[in-house]
Design an enzyme around this catalytic site. Sequence first.
Site, mmCIF file in Angstrom:
data_model
loop_
_atom_site.group_PDB
_atom_site.id
_atom_site.type_symbol
_atom_site.label_atom_id
_atom_site.label_comp_id
_atom_site.label_asym_id
_atom_site.label_seq_id
_atom_site.Cartn_x
_atom_site.Cartn_y
_atom_site.Cartn_z
ATOM 1 N N ASP A 64 -5.373 3.400 -1.540
ATOM 2 C CA ASP A 64 -6.578 3.413 -1.199
ATOM 3 C C ASP A 64 -7.273 4.657 -1.518
ATOM 4 O OD1 ASP A 64 -5.994 1.316 0.974
ATOM 5 O OD2 ASP A 64 -3.798 2.130 1.746
ATOM 6 N N HIS A 68 -8.666 0.075 -3.569
ATOM 7 C CA HIS A 68 -9.637 -0.208 -2.173
ATOM 8 C C HIS A 68 -10.262 0.947 -1.271
ATOM 9 C CE1 HIS A 68 -9.401 -0.874 2.711
ATOM 10 N NE2 HIS A 68 -10.405 -0.365 2.425
ATOM 11 N N ASP A 71 -5.388 -5.922 5.316
ATOM 12 C CA ASP A 71 -5.012 -4.758 5.094
ATOM 13 C C ASP A 71 -4.575 -4.155 6.703
ATOM 14 O OD1 ASP A 71 -4.325 -2.322 4.148
ATOM 15 O OD2 ASP A 71 -6.664 -2.121 3.770
ATOM 16 N N HIS A 119 -1.092 -1.652 -4.151
ATOM 17 C CA HIS A 119 -2.683 -0.997 -3.538
ATOM 18 C C HIS A 119 -2.754 -0.165 -3.288
ATOM 19 C CE1 HIS A 119 -5.990 -2.220 -0.601
ATOM 20 N NE2 HIS A 119 -5.138 -1.358 0.361
ATOM 21 N N MET A 161 -10.473 -6.029 7.144
ATOM 22 C CA MET A 161 -9.797 -5.120 7.767
ATOM 23 C C MET A 161 -9.102 -5.991 8.887
ATOM 24 S SD MET A 161 -9.456 -2.263 5.330
ATOM 25 C CE MET A 161 -8.234 -1.654 6.895
ATOM 26 N N SER A 181 0.194 -1.158 0.283
ATOM 27 C CA SER A 181 0.174 -0.122 0.276
ATOM 28 C C SER A 181 1.216 1.378 0.164
ATOM 29 C CB SER A 181 -1.277 -0.197 1.180
ATOM 30 O OG SER A 181 -1.592 1.103 1.399
ATOM 31 N N MET A 185 -12.403 3.535 -0.029
ATOM 32 C CA MET A 185 -13.347 3.533 1.762
ATOM 33 C C MET A 185 -13.999 4.869 0.893
ATOM 34 S SD MET A 185 -9.869 1.857 3.512
ATOM 35 C CE MET A 185 -8.804 2.646 2.062
ATOM 36 N N MET A 227 -10.215 6.977 0.084
ATOM 37 C CA MET A 227 -10.323 7.344 0.755
ATOM 38 C C MET A 227 -11.650 9.335 1.052
ATOM 39 S SD MET A 227 -8.332 6.750 3.766
ATOM 40 C CE MET A 227 -7.517 5.453 3.994
HETATM 41 C C1 DX5 Z 1 -5.811 1.633 5.677
HETATM 42 C C2 DX5 Z 1 -5.915 1.290 4.803
HETATM 43 C C3 DX5 Z 1 -4.120 0.426 4.533
HETATM 44 C C4 DX5 Z 1 -2.899 0.794 5.134
HETATM 45 C C5 DX5 Z 1 -2.501 0.140 5.380
HETATM 46 O O1 DX5 Z 1 -7.043 2.483 6.193
HETATM 47 O O2 DX5 Z 1 -6.801 0.753 3.816
HETATM 48 O O3 DX5 Z 1 -4.059 -0.166 3.254
HETATM 49 O O4 DX5 Z 1 -2.259 1.873 3.280
HETATM 50 O O5 DX5 Z 1 -0.731 0.644 5.977
HETATM 51 P P1 DX5 Z 1 -0.194 -0.174 7.246
HETATM 52 O O6 DX5 Z 1 0.146 -1.433 7.086
HETATM 53 O O7 DX5 Z 1 0.514 1.267 7.512
HETATM 54 O O8 DX5 Z 1 -1.403 -0.530 8.588
HETATM 55 ZN ZN ZN Z 2 -6.511 -0.704 1.899
#
Ligand code: DX5
Ligand code: ZN
Length: 224
Positions: free
Chosen positions: A35, A66, A175, A33, A137, A8, A68, A37
């Site tokens: 993310d 992903h 994740d 990956h 998660m 990620s 969110m 948001m």
């Molecule tokens: C959190 C994200 C993850 C995040 C993971 O909401 O979905 O993908 O980047 O990061 P680490 O490995 O640092 O927990």
């Molecule tokens: Zn993620």
Amino acid sequence: MIHYLSPSILNSNFLDLRSTIEMLNQSDAEWIHLDIMDGHFVPNLTFGPPIVQMIASVARKPLDVHLMIEDPDRYVDAFIDAGASILTVHYEACTHLHRTLTHIKSRGIKAGVAINPHTPIGVLEEILPYTDLVLNMTVNPGFGGQQFIESSLSKIQKLKLLIDKTGSSALIEVDGGVDADNLKILLQSGVNVAVIGSAIFQSENPAATIRMLKSIMQSFSTKA
Ligand code: DX5
Ligand code: ZN
């Protein structure tokens, strides 16, 4: 058995995005990956389809996107057009999850369902035949660098039993808070895809850390 690493980039240096993607291209990691948001579903904001498209123009690995975000149906086509190869929506954000997953798959890419730590895994039973991947998660989504929630382990074991019982071919992805210390037990519990962010990008040498994490995965694959 499939064992993929999906780094990620959330906690990488965004000023060096091109070199990050080029490093990942050359690494042993299978996926990248991303993310997404929206500041509503999670208390943080990241980036949208234009940045995904720019990443896709450099990336030579499948983009594991992903979402969110609330009401993801409004944006799934934009992320597919931008270059997502795997598109994951949250169970908690979808009113008509079957419709959403079926639509993503009809566009010729993999469809995933993500599930928050507090949501019981059993709610996915009826949707498993329609999903390529379940993203469990292991922190509350929103930020990188959080601590792995220990009760996730028994939840993953329950998910594995459910997948085996229903004959589903869905991959199990984890994740949040994953690192070299808990990776092995996660693989033993049936995890196929490990998303790892800060353990890679906060390390001194991300490329070397990816090699180390992949060697843990490979030694597990040959033993398993
Ligand atoms: C959190 C994200 C993850 C995040 C993971 O909401 O979905 O993908 O980047 O990061 P680490 O490995 O640092 O927990
Ligand atoms: Zn993620």
